[in-house]
Design a protein around this motif. Structure first.
Motif, PDB file in Angstrom:
ATOM      1  N   SER A  62      99.871  92.681  -5.773  1.00  0.00           N
ATOM      2  CA  SER A  62      99.111  91.682  -5.025  1.00  0.00           C
ATOM      3  C   SER A  62     100.074  90.540  -4.700  1.00  0.00           C
ATOM      4  CB  SER A  62      97.924  91.166  -5.838  1.00  0.00           C
ATOM      5  OG  SER A  62      98.390  90.473  -6.977  1.00  0.00           O
ATOM      6  N   VAL A  84      96.754  91.360   3.869  1.00  0.00           N
ATOM      7  CA  VAL A  84      96.724  90.847   5.233  1.00  0.00           C
ATOM      8  C   VAL A  84      98.067  90.263   5.651  1.00  0.00           C
ATOM      9  CG1 VAL A  84      95.753  88.623   4.496  1.00  0.00           C
ATOM     10  CG2 VAL A  84      95.448  89.368   6.840  1.00  0.00           C
ATOM     11  N   GLN A  93      90.306  90.764  -3.819  1.00  0.00           N
ATOM     12  CA  GLN A  93      89.984  89.801  -2.757  1.00  0.00           C
ATOM     13  C   GLN A  93      90.222  90.472  -1.410  1.00  0.00           C
ATOM     14  OE1 GLN A  93      88.648  86.940  -3.699  1.00  0.00           O
ATOM     15  NE2 GLN A  93      88.978  87.708  -5.784  1.00  0.00           N
ATOM     16  N   ASN A 105      90.109  97.295 -14.388  1.00  0.00           N
ATOM     17  CA  ASN A 105      89.938  95.846 -14.481  1.00  0.00           C
ATOM     18  C   ASN A 105      89.026  95.538 -15.657  1.00  0.00           C
ATOM     19  OD1 ASN A 105      88.989  93.064 -13.865  1.00  0.00           O
ATOM     20  ND2 ASN A 105      90.153  93.407 -11.977  1.00  0.00           N
ATOM     21  N   SER A 106      89.340  94.459 -16.375  1.00  0.00           N
ATOM     22  CA  SER A 106      88.554  94.134 -17.565  1.00  0.00           C
ATOM     23  C   SER A 106      87.225  93.459 -17.225  1.00  0.00           C
ATOM     24  CB  SER A 106      89.375  93.240 -18.494  1.00  0.00           C
ATOM     25  OG  SER A 106      89.862  92.132 -17.760  1.00  0.00           O
ATOM     26  N   ASP A 119      90.555  96.865 -20.694  1.00  0.00           N
ATOM     27  CA  ASP A 119      91.788  96.093 -20.803  1.00  0.00           C
ATOM     28  C   ASP A 119      92.965  97.003 -20.433  1.00  0.00           C
ATOM     29  OD1 ASP A 119      94.012  94.686 -21.557  1.00  0.00           O
ATOM     30  OD2 ASP A 119      93.232  94.113 -23.538  1.00  0.00           O
TER      31      ASP A 119
HETATM   32  C1  LIG Z   1      95.597  83.323   4.067  1.00  0.00           C
HETATM   33  C2  LIG Z   1      95.724  84.142   2.808  1.00  0.00           C
HETATM   34  C3  LIG Z   1      96.447  85.316   2.856  1.00  0.00           C
HETATM   35  C4  LIG Z   1      96.559  86.109   1.708  1.00  0.00           C
HETATM   36  N1  LIG Z   1      97.225  87.282   1.795  1.00  0.00           N
HETATM   37  C5  LIG Z   1      97.240  88.101   0.721  1.00  0.00           C
HETATM   38  C6  LIG Z   1      97.843  89.399   0.795  1.00  0.00           C
HETATM   39  O1  LIG Z   1      98.364  89.815   1.829  1.00  0.00           O
HETATM   40  N2  LIG Z   1      97.823  90.172  -0.315  1.00  0.00           N
HETATM   41  C7  LIG Z   1      97.237  89.773  -1.489  1.00  0.00           C
HETATM   42  O2  LIG Z   1      97.234  90.538  -2.471  1.00  0.00           O
HETATM   43  N3  LIG Z   1      96.679  88.550  -1.590  1.00  0.00           N
HETATM   44  C8  LIG Z   1      96.673  87.711  -0.518  1.00  0.00           C
HETATM   45  N4  LIG Z   1      96.098  86.484  -0.648  1.00  0.00           N
HETATM   46  C9  LIG Z   1      95.660  86.040  -1.978  1.00  0.00           C
HETATM   47  C10 LIG Z   1      94.290  86.597  -2.353  1.00  0.00           C
HETATM   48  O3  LIG Z   1      93.300  85.741  -1.857  1.00  0.00           O
HETATM   49  C11 LIG Z   1      94.125  86.652  -3.867  1.00  0.00           C
HETATM   50  O4  LIG Z   1      94.375  85.384  -4.399  1.00  0.00           O
HETATM   51  C12 LIG Z   1      95.040  87.664  -4.538  1.00  0.00           C
HETATM   52  O5  LIG Z   1      94.965  88.912  -3.901  1.00  0.00           O
HETATM   53  C13 LIG Z   1      94.644  87.799  -5.979  1.00  0.00           C
HETATM   54  O6  LIG Z   1      95.583  88.557  -6.680  1.00  0.00           O
HETATM   55  P1  LIG Z   1      95.180  89.307  -8.028  1.00  0.00           P
HETATM   56  O7  LIG Z   1      94.015  90.182  -7.759  1.00  0.00           O
HETATM   57  O8  LIG Z   1      96.417  89.908  -8.549  1.00  0.00           O
HETATM   58  O9  LIG Z   1      94.813  88.105  -9.006  1.00  0.00           O
HETATM   59  P2  LIG Z   1      93.407  87.596  -9.541  1.00  0.00           P
HETATM   60  O10 LIG Z   1      92.467  87.369  -8.427  1.00  0.00           O
HETATM   61  O11 LIG Z   1      93.716  86.485 -10.464  1.00  0.00           O
HETATM   62  O12 LIG Z   1      92.838  88.827 -10.358  1.00  0.00           O
HETATM   63  C14 LIG Z   1      93.339  89.271 -11.583  1.00  0.00           C
HETATM   64  C15 LIG Z   1      92.393  90.337 -12.083  1.00  0.00           C
HETATM   65  O13 LIG Z   1      92.902  90.894 -13.271  1.00  0.00           O
HETATM   66  C16 LIG Z   1      91.833  91.143 -14.161  1.00  0.00           C
HETATM   67  N5  LIG Z   1      92.374  91.158 -15.515  1.00  0.00           N
HETATM   68  C17 LIG Z   1      92.794  90.105 -16.259  1.00  0.00           C
HETATM   69  N6  LIG Z   1      93.267  90.536 -17.435  1.00  0.00           N
HETATM   70  C18 LIG Z   1      93.139  91.879 -17.455  1.00  0.00           C
HETATM   71  C19 LIG Z   1      93.443  92.899 -18.404  1.00  0.00           C
HETATM   72  N7  LIG Z   1      94.009  92.604 -19.583  1.00  0.00           N
HETATM   73  N8  LIG Z   1      93.173  94.173 -18.076  1.00  0.00           N
HETATM   74  C20 LIG Z   1      92.619  94.482 -16.876  1.00  0.00           C
HETATM   75  N9  LIG Z   1      92.308  93.564 -15.945  1.00  0.00           N
HETATM   76  C21 LIG Z   1      92.576  92.281 -16.235  1.00  0.00           C
HETATM   77  C22 LIG Z   1      90.854  90.026 -13.915  1.00  0.00           C
HETATM   78  O14 LIG Z   1      89.546  90.400 -14.284  1.00  0.00           O
HETATM   79  C23 LIG Z   1      90.994  89.810 -12.400  1.00  0.00           C
HETATM   80  O15 LIG Z   1      90.037  90.563 -11.684  1.00  0.00           O
HETATM   81  C24 LIG Z   1      95.981  85.684   0.492  1.00  0.00           C
HETATM   82  C25 LIG Z   1      95.288  84.485   0.442  1.00  0.00           C
HETATM   83  C26 LIG Z   1      95.147  83.711   1.584  1.00  0.00           C
HETATM   84  C27 LIG Z   1      94.375  82.426   1.498  1.00  0.00           C
END
Ligand SMILES: Cc1cc2nc3c(=O)[nH]c(=O)nc-3n(C[C@H](O)[C@H](O)[C@H](O)COP(=O)(O)OP(=O)(O)OC[C@H]3O[C@@H](n4cnc5c(N)ncnc54)[C@H](O)[C@@H]3O)c2cc1C
Ligand SMILES: Nc1ncnc2c1ncn2[C@@H]1O[C@H](COP(=O)(O)O)[C@@H](O)[C@H]1O
Lengths: 296, 247
Positions: free
Chosen positions: A213, A231, A249, A266-267, A284
């Motif tokens: 991500s 995106v 997201q 996902n946890s 986890d």
């Molecule tokens: C204009 C714009 C463009 C963007 N473009 C992109 C893009 O191209 N690509 C992109 O990826 N994002 C993009 N984003 C960011 C996007 O909005 C999210 O913030 C991002 O994708 C979140 O990354 P994540 O899921 O890794 O983190 P988080 O949203 O923080 O999710 C982490 C997840 O891990 C889980 N978790 C935590 N601990 C554990 C565990 N021990 N075991 C299992 N699961 C666990 C949690 O429950 C949570 O669901 C963009 C944002 C904006 C505003």
């Protein structure tokens, strides 16, 4: 006859753009900023660029050259350099550059782009006399073509105020995620960089590439930017996408939702990713991954 | 010295819903400052604090800025004042950049203009590029680190396959990456102080649009099986392994 102009800043990318440009016209003219003569273009206007300034310092001069030659449709690629050139050239020509994730040429030129982080697709019809398009990868179907490759040397003067001090090539091997059959994606659910080994071990078992991500690439910098999906990152269509510790997201999903099968670990059982997955494991990742890798 | 941070408020996409006809419904979506614009505010504040400069926020927008919560949110994160330029939030990059250029020229002396990686609704990554050209100043995008030097700024800029170190003369216009810094979270004191900071409203001369919007539609949804397992990690892992082997 429709003439399409491209602004090229590197030989490989420039030639790919020249081939793609053919989808929009029957004559392709390139302004080649230090990229030499492009075999895919009918005519290359070659510009010797100074190693002392970033190539974008030529944007103003390029715009004036385009005006002088009566260019109406101008393309750049969607790289950092391509985007800056497009924005600056377009400003000088008095228009907005249009980012194109897709292009339709009918009676008018229609361009699609992603809005609201990929939640929707907006379609624009060009109404200005001059159009500057930033062509996203895959927006145009490239047609391999080799032309006579005529060239004409032109001399342009860069704008002042910018000095290139140093260029450091990035280490690491570059990857083409779009070609991968299986992809494992890692997200902020991983607490430390070293823990990504859990995902790498799984990827080896699955014969998969590892992607991520955006926050993993631009934020904590655990992975190179070319490996993030979404995106603003890469768009993939593998047979299997396995999202680990990724919330799901929309900005991320838009890069992966053409995968044939989506699996999520996902946890949080309310994580949005589960609504977009064929198979989900609530758990986890630190407990599930070692077990999973073992049983494959 | 004066530093300008350009920010945009757009509907929070987490609360935009998609209707059965694939149209977007914004009724529940509150205006929020784009996540990446916060990097511009943060960088502006950090640099300003090093030299005792002033940070002015500028936003082209409309009714969304009547929202006092939004104003306070912007002002609590490090701006000294805020200028709102009335204009269409849906305007294209050139229209927005033209209004910003006029407002910045009107402000007078500005040494550094900072922008985010992209607005949260359009994400064209273009307003800064166009603004710099309109102001006729050295312009860079994708800047990952910035520091002040005797005569200007030194930046690190991320390209796809390389990193550049570039010196730029002031005044200059710079668009940052999302990784350039970690935006601060405002404390109670900052939020209280925000209410007292000056907000000015100006108007500008709009320019013509480059394109006509034909439609905005959500993509077709892909149907997923949505099978979910929960419980003992060894059992769930075994179930997933069986699923993967069945593919
Ligand atoms: C204009 C714009 C463009 C963007 N473009 C992109 C893009 O191209 N690509 C992109 O990826 N994002 C993009 N984003 C960011 C996007 O909005 C999210 O913030 C991002 O994708 C979140 O990354 P994540 O899921 O890794 O983190 P988080 O949203 O923080 O999710 C982490 C997840 O891990 C889980 N978790 C935590 N601990 C554990 C565990 N021990 N075991 C299992 N699961 C666990 C949690 O429950 C949570 O669901 C963009 C944002 C904006 C505003
Ligand atoms: N309406 C606006 N008002 C002020 N700044 C803006 C506006 N729109 C975009 N910007 C700035 O320009 C950057 C790039 O926006 P965009 O080109 O729309 O992706 C954003 O991160 C903001 O810093």
């Amino acid at each position: 006859m429709t003439e399409v102009w491209i602004i090229a800043h590197d030989a490989t990318g420039g030639n790919a753009l020249a081939c793609a440009a053919r989808a929009l016209g029957d004559r392709v003219v390139a302004i080649s900023l230090g990229a030499g003569v492009l075999p895919g273009a009918d005519l290359s206007l070659t510009v010797q660029v100074s190693p002392e300034v970033p190539v974008e310092a030529y944007a103003c001069a390029v715009a004036d050259l385009l005006s002088a030659r009566g260019a109406q449709l101008v393309l750049t690629d969607a790289t950092t350099t391509g985007r800056l050139l497009a924005g600056q050239v377009a400003a000088r020509l008095g228009v907005s550059p249009l980012t194109a994730s897709g292009v339709v040429r009918g009676n008018s030129l229609q361009v699609t782009r992603l809005v609201y982080g990929g939640l929707a697709v907006a379609t624009d019809e060009v109404i200005s006399p001059v159009c500057v398009l930033v062509v996203a990868p895959g927006a145009l179907t490239a047609e391999e073509s080799v032309r006579a490759g005529q060239s004409e040397a032109v001399s342009l003067t860069p704008a002042g105020g910018l000095r290139l001090v140093e260029t450091r090539a990035k280490g690491g091997t570059s990857v083409d995620l779009t070609g991968a059959k299986r992809v494992v994606g890692v997200g902020r659910g991983f607490a430390a960089e070293a823990d990504l080994e859990l995902a790498r071990a799984l990827a080896v078992k699955l014969g998969a590439e590892v992607a991520c991500s955006r926050p993993i690439a631009e934020g904590v910098n655990w992975m190179p930017a070319e490996r993030y999906l979404g995106v603003s990152g890469a768009t993939i269509k593998p047979e299997l996408y396995l999202a680990i510790g990724i919330s799901g997201q929309v900005q991320h999903l838009v890069g992966v939702n053409h995968s044939k099968v989506i699996v999520a670990i996902n946890s949080d059982k309310n994580a949005p990713i589960f609504a977009h997955a064929d198979f989900g494991v609530v758990g986890d990742l630190y407990q599930v991954l070692p077990e999973l890798t073992k049983s494959l | 010295m004066r530093i300008v941070a350009c920010i945009k408020a757009a509907p929070d996409d987490a609360d935009i819903t998609v209707g059965p006809d694939r149209s977007l419904d914004f009724t529940r979506a509150q205006p929020r400052i784009g996540a990446y614009d916060l990097n511009a505010i943060e960088a502006a504040r950090q640099l300003a604090d090093q030299v005792g400069a002033e940070v002015v926020g500028i936003s082209v927008g409309a009714a969304e800025w009547d929202n006092t919560k939004l104003r306070k949110d912007a002002l609590s994160r490090g701006l000294d004042s805020l200028v709102i330029v009335s204009g269409e939030p849906d305007a294209d990059s050139f229209q927005t950049a033209s209004l910003l250029a006029a407002a910045i020229t009107e402000l007078g002396e500005c040494d550094l203009v900072l922008l985010g990686a992209g607005s949260s609704d359009r994400y064209a990554q273009q307003v800064g590029n166009q603004l710099g050209a309109l102001l006729g100043r050295p312009t860079l995008n994708q800047v990952n680190a910035i520091s002040l030097t005797d005569s200007g700024v030194r930046v690190e800029r991320l390209l796809e396959d390389a990193e550049q170190v570039i010196d730029a003369d002031l005044p200059t216009v710079i668009s940052l990456t999302a990784g350039a810094n970690v935006p601060r979270i405002a404390g109670m004191k900052d939020i209280l102080a925000a209410g007292k900071k000056p907000v000015t409203q100006v108007s500008g001369q709009p320019v013509a649009a480059t394109a006509r919007l034909v439609s905005v539609l959500a993509p077709e949804q892909v149907d997923r099986r949505r099978q979910v397992v929960e419980g003992d990690p060894a059992d769930t892992a075994a179930a997933l392994a069986a699923f993967l082997k069945s593919l």
